[in-house]
Write a protein that holds these residues in place. Sequence first.
Motif, PDB file in Angstrom:
ATOM      1  N   GLU A  83      30.281  41.630  52.124  1.00  0.00           N
ATOM      2  CA  GLU A  83      29.648  42.754  50.986  1.00  0.00           C
ATOM      3  C   GLU A  83      30.610  44.104  51.251  1.00  0.00           C
ATOM      4  O   GLU A  83      30.863  44.405  50.163  1.00  0.00           O
ATOM      5  N   ARG A  84      31.259  44.308  52.109  1.00  0.00           N
ATOM      6  CA  ARG A  84      32.203  45.431  52.194  1.00  0.00           C
ATOM      7  C   ARG A  84      33.416  44.979  51.359  1.00  0.00           C
ATOM      8  O   ARG A  84      34.228  45.561  50.626  1.00  0.00           O
ATOM      9  N   LEU A  85      34.029  43.513  51.579  1.00  0.00           N
ATOM     10  CA  LEU A  85      35.184  43.124  50.990  1.00  0.00           C
ATOM     11  C   LEU A  85      34.893  42.879  49.402  1.00  0.00           C
ATOM     12  O   LEU A  85      35.659  43.523  48.439  1.00  0.00           O
ATOM     13  N   LYS A  86      33.486  42.558  49.019  1.00  0.00           N
ATOM     14  CA  LYS A  86      33.190  42.425  47.556  1.00  0.00           C
ATOM     15  C   LYS A  86      33.279  44.037  46.991  1.00  0.00           C
ATOM     16  O   LYS A  86      33.775  44.117  45.698  1.00  0.00           O
ATOM     17  N   THR A  87      32.605  44.888  47.706  1.00  0.00           N
ATOM     18  CA  THR A  87      32.667  46.429  47.225  1.00  0.00           C
ATOM     19  C   THR A  87      34.045  46.858  47.033  1.00  0.00           C
ATOM     20  O   THR A  87      34.439  47.428  45.858  1.00  0.00           O
ATOM     21  N   ARG A  88      35.004  46.508  47.909  1.00  0.00           N
ATOM     22  CA  ARG A  88      36.612  47.001  47.817  1.00  0.00           C
ATOM     23  C   ARG A  88      37.278  46.417  46.535  1.00  0.00           C
ATOM     24  O   ARG A  88      37.932  46.841  45.730  1.00  0.00           O
ATOM     25  N   ARG A  89      36.795  45.000  46.399  1.00  0.00           N
ATOM     26  CA  ARG A  89      37.264  44.384  45.224  1.00  0.00           C
ATOM     27  C   ARG A  89      36.694  44.780  43.756  1.00  0.00           C
ATOM     28  O   ARG A  89      37.619  44.869  42.924  1.00  0.00           O
ATOM     29  N   GLU A  90      35.640  45.244  43.839  1.00  0.00           N
ATOM     30  CA  GLU A  90      34.933  45.756  42.601  1.00  0.00           C
ATOM     31  C   GLU A  90      35.087  47.167  42.142  1.00  0.00           C
ATOM     32  O   GLU A  90      35.073  47.530  41.223  1.00  0.00           O
ATOM     33  N   ARG A  91      35.784  48.089  43.269  1.00  0.00           N
ATOM     34  CA  ARG A  91      36.005  49.415  43.066  1.00  0.00           C
ATOM     35  C   ARG A  91      37.351  49.561  42.290  1.00  0.00           C
ATOM     36  O   ARG A  91      38.273  48.917  42.322  1.00  0.00           O
ATOM     37  N   PRO A  92      36.949  50.580  41.322  1.00  0.00           N
ATOM     38  CA  PRO A  92      38.250  50.823  40.325  1.00  0.00           C
ATOM     39  C   PRO A  92      39.129  51.280  40.909  1.00  0.00           C
ATOM     40  O   PRO A  92      39.318  52.005  41.914  1.00  0.00           O
ATOM     41  N   PRO A  93      40.513  51.141  40.529  1.00  0.00           N
ATOM     42  CA  PRO A  93      41.775  51.547  41.341  1.00  0.00           C
ATOM     43  C   PRO A  93      41.642  53.161  41.293  1.00  0.00           C
ATOM     44  O   PRO A  93      42.013  53.450  42.198  1.00  0.00           O
ATOM     45  N   ALA A  94      41.004  53.975  40.142  1.00  0.00           N
ATOM     46  CA  ALA A  94      41.211  55.264  40.164  1.00  0.00           C
ATOM     47  C   ALA A  94      40.415  55.621  41.403  1.00  0.00           C
ATOM     48  O   ALA A  94      40.843  56.509  42.125  1.00  0.00           O
ATOM     49  N   ALA A  95      39.309  54.931  41.840  1.00  0.00           N
ATOM     50  CA  ALA A  95      38.585  55.474  43.069  1.00  0.00           C
ATOM     51  C   ALA A  95      39.429  55.320  44.354  1.00  0.00           C
ATOM     52  O   ALA A  95      39.292  55.949  45.525  1.00  0.00           O
TER      53      ALA A  95
END
Length: 283
Positions: free
Chosen positions: A263-275
């Motif tokens: 879940e943590r890895l998926k969140t990092r992948r889906e996070r926009p580059p700006a964030a």
Amino acid sequence: MLEALQYEFMRNALAAGLLASVICGVIGSLVVVNRIVFLSGGIAHAAYGGIGLAFFFGWPYLVGTLGFSLAAAMLMALVTLHARHRADTIIGVLWAVGMAIGVILLDLTPGYNVDLMSYLFGSILTVPRQALWQMVVVAALNLVIVLGRYPEFLAMSYDEEFARIRGVPVRPLYLLMIALIAVSVVVIIRVVGLILVIALLTIPPYIAEKYARSLLQMIGLAGLLSGGFTLAGLYLSYRFDLTSGATIILVAAAGFFTCLAWERLKTRRERPPAAENGGPPRR
């Protein structure tokens, strides 16, 4: 694993594990979505008081343990309904007192030396046939009641005020749910132990909640995950001569931490580059 099934105790252990998975899949899902993990842990620990009463007075195990656990569970449920701001404190006290009563009564039982470790980690490899039939009855009871009142349980679990407006009897339904938790804990605690009961009531439903789109899907997925953890734990305990209850818990814990990492890895992948850069993208 197949060669191990030639032994009756392994077949009984497998059946007990799968029945416990069905029970924990149904009850554990309600526990997780209603955020009453602490309360269910309190019921499981307070059940020790019933075990002590049953041994001290020579009562049948189910009579003493079920009566005490239901009384403790109803008391905890009423506390959560009438004194919600102090519920965790009072449940913690009842949790400790129930367990202490059980231990003291077992100490005072004349001529009886009870192995408390067997009630902590269970004795799934020595499950009697009678216990299997008791688990079948409780599993069927849980399925009939929860699936038969599924819309009401669904409304109460996710929006209590909406459920009241729609005429759902929230309080009796809540007490019924707590009673089902108490009955389930009493029946499976002798087989799989106190620690494994809490693990199976929380870990599989927690993982299932991440991927299920409805409470019904969550119940089914939690039951399948619980069965998978139990089968893998039994195989590893047989293969490496380990304590079965503790092995099942570690397998479930491995699944839990794998889910968290994914879940943590998926969140990092889906996070926009700006964030990730700490600000909005430059034009």
